[in-house]
Design a protein around this motif. Structure first.
Motif, PDB file in Angstrom:
ATOM      1  N   HIS A  67      51.413  11.589  10.089  1.00  0.00           N
ATOM      2  CA  HIS A  67      52.206  11.784  11.299  1.00  0.00           C
ATOM      3  C   HIS A  67      53.431  12.601  10.915  1.00  0.00           C
ATOM      4  N   PHE A  68      53.603  13.761  11.534  1.00  0.00           N
ATOM      5  CA  PHE A  68      54.739  14.625  11.221  1.00  0.00           C
ATOM      6  C   PHE A  68      56.015  14.097  11.867  1.00  0.00           C
ATOM      7  N   ILE A  69      57.074  14.055  11.079  1.00  0.00           N
ATOM      8  CA  ILE A  69      58.397  13.659  11.571  1.00  0.00           C
ATOM      9  C   ILE A  69      59.241  14.893  11.884  1.00  0.00           C
ATOM     10  N   THR A  70      59.203  15.876  11.015  1.00  0.00           N
ATOM     11  CA  THR A  70      60.029  17.082  11.148  1.00  0.00           C
ATOM     12  C   THR A  70      59.588  17.926  12.337  1.00  0.00           C
ATOM     13  N   GLN A  71      60.559  18.329  13.142  1.00  0.00           N
ATOM     14  CA  GLN A  71      60.289  19.262  14.227  1.00  0.00           C
ATOM     15  C   GLN A  71      60.259  20.698  13.686  1.00  0.00           C
ATOM     16  N   ASN A  72      59.370  21.507  14.259  1.00  0.00           N
ATOM     17  CA  ASN A  72      59.258  22.926  13.901  1.00  0.00           C
ATOM     18  C   ASN A  72      58.892  23.137  12.432  1.00  0.00           C
ATOM     19  N   TRP A  73      58.063  22.251  11.907  1.00  0.00           N
ATOM     20  CA  TRP A  73      57.673  22.378  10.506  1.00  0.00           C
ATOM     21  C   TRP A  73      56.840  23.639  10.255  1.00  0.00           C
TER      22      TRP A  73
END
Length: 279
Positions: A67-73
């Motif tokens: 699950h990605f936490i960082t926005q705009n990765w």
């Protein structure tokens, strides 16, 4: 634009992961899901299928339980590649050194580890593993973990399908990029959660021996001040051999022991090892 490749243990990835990627990537992307619900492919074969299907020059291989936490990765990845022509591979966890003796990528001095990940443990607890970053957002490493690997596509590099199963594809891919002269980095600017943790079982040990045989003349590798001494290599080797003996892989242990003799010919370990072969 980014090609995202996922080898799925189900016929399709979860709706949660689909929406999570869409909501956080911040860039145009294509999603390539390899249905491996019937265990039809090794991870090497599945990722090669995804690699060959991909239309973009940036290809991101991720597990199906993240699950990605960082926005705009996605923008983070694009900018790293745009600003660093020599970088070929980006991860969120890796190591600055790799011994010649077979071992997991994280079996190195603690100061050589570079990690930024939220990892769930077997008991359900979550830990933020963060280490190895000082003044820079990027750290040069020699290997990255397979939970997240983003590559600048190079038609001469793929996963080696002589290797089977689901282990050490990350070492294989990392070493091939290094052999072609690319840099490998870990970034602290992308954070994700990983819901499972790896198991070092018999198939992992067999796979690691295959990787060792394939890259024996390429190792050791080092991007730090650490230089593996004979004692350090011997320690890694004896640890690995003891695990092989627990798994009753005596033939494999014997051939690795022969290599260990060249590192440190006089040791009580050798006597005890020979005794264990006949027990």
């Amino acid at each position: 634009m980014i090609s995202i490749v996922i080898c799925s243990r189900s016929s399709a990835i979860s709706d949660d992961l689909l929406s999570n990627i869409s909501d956080t990537i911040g860039a145009k992307y294509e999603l390539i899901v390899i249905d491996n619900s019937e265990n039809k492919y090794s991870i090497f074969e599945a990722y090669n299928i995804g690699l060959y299907k991909s239309k973009e020059n940036i290809v991101c291989f991720v597990h199906d339980d993240i699950h990605f936490i960082t926005q705009n990765w996605g923008q983070v990845l694009i900018k790293i590649f745009e600003r660093n022509n020599d970088i070929g591979l980006i991860g969120v966890a890796g190591a600055k050194s790799k011994t010649k003796m077979p071992s997991a990528w994280w079996e190195c001095p603690d100061e050589d580890l570079c990690i930024n990940i939220n990892q769930y443990l077997r008991n359900g607890d979550k830990e933020h593993w963060y280490k190895g970053f000082k003044n820079n957002a990027l750290e040069d490493v020699v290997v990255i973990d397979g939970v997240f690997m983003t590559a600048k596509k190079d038609s001469s590099i793929s996963f080696n399908t002589k290797l089977k199963g689901f282990h050490n594809y990350d070492l294989n891919f990392s070493f091939e990029y290094l052999k072609k002269g690319y840099k490998i980095v870990v970034t602290k600017d992308i954070l994700l959660e990983h819901f499972s943790i790896g198991v070092l079982n018999e198939s992992w040990y067999r796979s690691t021996l295959q990787i060792d045989k394939m890259y024996r003349n390429f190792l050791p590798l080092n991007k730090s001040n650490f230089v593996a001494s004979k004692n350090y290599e011997f320690k890694n080797g004896t640890k690995f051999i003891r695990e092989l003996l627990k798994l009753k892989l005596k033939t494999q242990a014997f051939y690795l022991w022969i290599n260990l003799l060249w590192i440190k010919p006089f040791s009580k370990f050798h006597v005890n090892f020979l005794k264990s072969l006949f027990q």
